[in-house]
Design a protein around this motif. Structure first.
Motif, mmCIF file in Angstrom:
data_model
loop_
_atom_site.group_PDB
_atom_site.id
_atom_site.type_symbol
_atom_site.label_atom_id
_atom_site.label_comp_id
_atom_site.label_asym_id
_atom_site.label_seq_id
_atom_site.Cartn_x
_atom_site.Cartn_y
_atom_site.Cartn_z
ATOM 1 N N LEU A 31 -4.971 -0.240 3.023
ATOM 2 C CA LEU A 31 -3.846 -0.265 2.082
ATOM 3 C C LEU A 31 -2.702 0.537 2.681
ATOM 4 N N HIS A 32 -1.484 0.076 2.490
ATOM 5 C CA HIS A 32 -0.342 0.859 2.986
ATOM 6 C C HIS A 32 0.777 0.806 1.962
ATOM 7 N N LEU A 33 1.525 1.894 1.940
ATOM 8 C CA LEU A 33 2.583 2.038 0.944
ATOM 9 C C LEU A 33 3.788 2.698 1.612
ATOM 10 N N ALA A 34 4.936 2.047 1.513
ATOM 11 C CA ALA A 34 6.152 2.606 2.113
ATOM 12 C C ALA A 34 6.834 3.537 1.122
ATOM 13 N N ARG A 35 7.711 4.383 1.622
ATOM 14 C CA ARG A 35 8.506 5.227 0.722
ATOM 15 C C ARG A 35 9.328 4.354 -0.207
ATOM 16 N N GLY A 36 9.302 4.707 -1.494
ATOM 17 C CA GLY A 36 10.103 3.979 -2.472
ATOM 18 C C GLY A 36 9.471 2.689 -2.964
ATOM 19 N N THR A 38 6.566 0.253 -4.774
ATOM 20 C CA THR A 38 5.555 0.270 -5.830
ATOM 21 C C THR A 38 4.558 -0.845 -5.573
ATOM 22 N N ILE A 39 3.270 -0.457 -5.421
ATOM 23 C CA ILE A 39 2.264 -1.500 -5.297
ATOM 24 C C ILE A 39 1.436 -1.565 -6.569
ATOM 25 N N GLY A 40 0.995 -2.767 -6.878
ATOM 26 C CA GLY A 40 0.070 -2.949 -7.978
ATOM 27 C C GLY A 40 -1.318 -3.126 -7.402
ATOM 28 N N ILE A 41 -2.298 -2.501 -8.045
ATOM 29 C CA ILE A 41 -3.690 -2.725 -7.657
ATOM 30 C C ILE A 41 -4.360 -3.368 -8.863
ATOM 31 N N VAL A 42 -4.806 -4.592 -8.676
ATOM 32 C CA VAL A 42 -5.323 -5.354 -9.802
ATOM 33 C C VAL A 42 -6.728 -5.869 -9.483
ATOM 34 N N SER A 197 11.117 5.954 -10.936
ATOM 35 C CA SER A 197 10.700 5.788 -9.548
ATOM 36 C C SER A 197 11.894 5.363 -8.692
ATOM 37 N N ARG A 198 12.785 4.591 -9.287
ATOM 38 C CA ARG A 198 14.000 4.195 -8.562
ATOM 39 C C ARG A 198 14.911 5.418 -8.359
ATOM 40 N N ASP A 199 15.150 6.173 -9.435
ATOM 41 C CA ASP A 199 16.056 7.325 -9.345
ATOM 42 C C ASP A 199 15.538 8.414 -8.410
ATOM 43 N N LEU A 200 14.221 8.621 -8.444
ATOM 44 C CA LEU A 200 13.649 9.721 -7.655
ATOM 45 C C LEU A 200 13.129 9.243 -6.299
ATOM 46 N N GLY A 201 13.251 7.949 -6.025
ATOM 47 C CA GLY A 201 12.764 7.417 -4.747
ATOM 48 C C GLY A 201 11.259 7.536 -4.583
ATOM 49 N N LEU A 202 10.537 7.428 -5.718
ATOM 50 C CA LEU A 202 9.081 7.589 -5.697
ATOM 51 C C LEU A 202 8.380 6.384 -5.108
ATOM 52 N N SER A 203 7.243 6.639 -4.489
ATOM 53 C CA SER A 203 6.309 5.563 -4.163
ATOM 54 C C SER A 203 5.232 5.586 -5.236
ATOM 55 N N MET A 204 4.863 4.404 -5.709
ATOM 56 C CA MET A 204 3.868 4.378 -6.780
ATOM 57 C C MET A 204 2.766 3.374 -6.497
ATOM 58 N N ALA A 205 1.570 3.729 -6.920
ATOM 59 C CA ALA A 205 0.479 2.764 -6.972
ATOM 60 C C ALA A 205 0.132 2.609 -8.439
ATOM 61 N N CYS A 218 5.792 -4.237 -10.005
ATOM 62 C CA CYS A 218 5.447 -4.012 -8.596
ATOM 63 C C CYS A 218 6.210 -4.859 -7.596
ATOM 64 N N ASP A 219 6.382 -4.293 -6.395
ATOM 65 C CA ASP A 219 6.956 -5.038 -5.284
ATOM 66 C C ASP A 219 5.862 -5.850 -4.593
ATOM 67 N N ARG A 220 4.701 -5.215 -4.457
ATOM 68 C CA ARG A 220 3.610 -5.831 -3.716
ATOM 69 C C ARG A 220 2.340 -5.672 -4.533
ATOM 70 N N VAL A 221 1.407 -6.566 -4.340
ATOM 71 C CA VAL A 221 0.175 -6.484 -5.122
ATOM 72 C C VAL A 221 -1.045 -6.575 -4.203
ATOM 73 N N VAL A 222 -2.058 -5.786 -4.562
ATOM 74 C CA VAL A 222 -3.336 -5.803 -3.852
ATOM 75 C C VAL A 222 -4.384 -6.225 -4.879
ATOM 76 N N VAL A 223 -5.088 -7.296 -4.589
ATOM 77 C CA VAL A 223 -6.110 -7.787 -5.518
ATOM 78 C C VAL A 223 -7.475 -7.303 -5.049
ATOM 79 N N MET A 224 -8.173 -6.551 -5.899
ATOM 80 C CA MET A 224 -9.491 -6.016 -5.545
ATOM 81 C C MET A 224 -10.594 -6.864 -6.156
#
Ligand SMILES: Nc1ncnc2c1ncn2[C@@H]1O[C@H](COP(=O)(O)OP(=O)(O)O)[C@@H](O)[C@H]1O
Ligand SMILES: [Mg+2]
Length: 270
Positions: A31-36, A38-42, A197-205, A218-224
């Motif tokens: 799994l990889h996550l860039a600064r800023g 948001t990934i979804g884990i579903v 998350s936009r204002d603070l430049g957060l990365s989120m899962a 989410c920008d990107r999604v990971v299906v488990m």
């Protein structure tokens, strides 16, 4: 290309004693996550989403693989070495009642971590930061004197978000945080988190069993599935054209309305 913030390679997690035949629940997850970003884990219940999230935060040990945060390999750092990183990786829980000390006022719940991590110089500084954040998350200052059980579920979730955001983290893990809320409160909480998350430049899962929630944030999604990544990609492409039969089943199983733009307006004040 955006800077990589968090990366997991081939991580495995086994619960219980391995020699006595523990149960492996993550079987080599990347799994990889860039600064800023948001990934979804579903994935369905029991697929390993929470375990993956906890492994990323080093709250459970991995038995194989590597985890990087920023420039550091954190896979086997001990508690002491993890301490300076803890503030930078925050978690928001599904049930804020379980994570907010019932005997503490909201003022203490928000203020103590600020003082503990040295972000506030003194109580007055903490109070000022807290009031600004309360305003940002749409809570009135009167909640400061209250205890968690005196708030509604939505208000408690805003306190949980405020507590995490006050620590100025780089990464926030949100595990099923809107599951217990009614649909309109869900929308408000999701909007709030999206804006922050936009204002603070957060990365989120963002972990959820609900694909419509994932799709909204989410920008990107990971299906488990069964402790493995079944499919991964841009939200838009995965939702429009899922490659795996399992993802298609998940999509079919859940009524998935078109995202309503009005649903994603700024939250109404609580
Ligand atoms: N503390 C634990 N001890 C043993 N097994 C666990 C523990 N936590 C979770 N599991 C098992 O690991 C698997 C994945 O669980 P979990 O990560 O909670 O999945 P999800 O969050 O997707 O529902 C499940 O089979 C669950 O029963
Ligand atoms: Mg879970």
């Amino acid at each position: 290309m955006a800077e990589l913030l968090l990366e997991a390679r081939g991580i495995e997690v086994t619960y219980g004693n391995r020699r006595k035949g523990g149960v492996k629940v993550l079987h080599g997850v990347d799994l990889h996550l860039a600064r800023g970003e948001t990934i979804g884990i579903v994935g369905e219940s029991g697929s390993g989403k929470t375990t993956l999230g906890r492994a990323l935060l080093r709250l459970v040990d991995v038995s194989a693989g590597e985890i990087r945060f920023g420039r550091q390999v954190i896979t086997h750092l001990d508690d002491r070495a993890m301490r300076p990183l803890r503030r930078r990786m925050q978690m928001i829980f599904q049930d804020p009642m379980a994570s907010l000390n019932p005997r503490h006022s909201i003022r203490q719940i928000l203020g103590d971590p600020l003082l503990f991590h040295g972000l506030a110089r003194n109580a007055a500084d903490a109070e000022e930061r807290i009031r600004r954040m309360l305003d940002r998350v749409g809570l009135a200052a009167v909640v400061l004197g209250r205890n968690p059980h005196e708030l509604s579920g939505g208000q408690r979730q805003r306190v949980g978000i405020a507590r995490a955001a006050l620590l100025e983290p780089e990464f926030v893990l949100a595990d099923e945080i809107v599951s217990g809320l009614d649909v309109s409160t869900q929308a408000q909480v999701l909007n709030l988190l999206k804006g922050l998350s936009r204002d603070l430049g957060l990365s989120m899962a963002f972990i959820s069993h609900d694909l419509s929630v994932i799709r909204a944030v989410c920008d990107r999604v990971v299906v488990m599935r069964n402790g493995r990544v079944e499919e991964e990609g841009d939200c838009a492409s995965v939702f429009a054209a899922p490659q795996s039969a399992y993802t298609r089943l998940l999509l079919d199983a859940i009524p998935l309305p078109e995202v309503d733009d009005t649903w994603l307006k700024e939250p109404a004040p609580a």
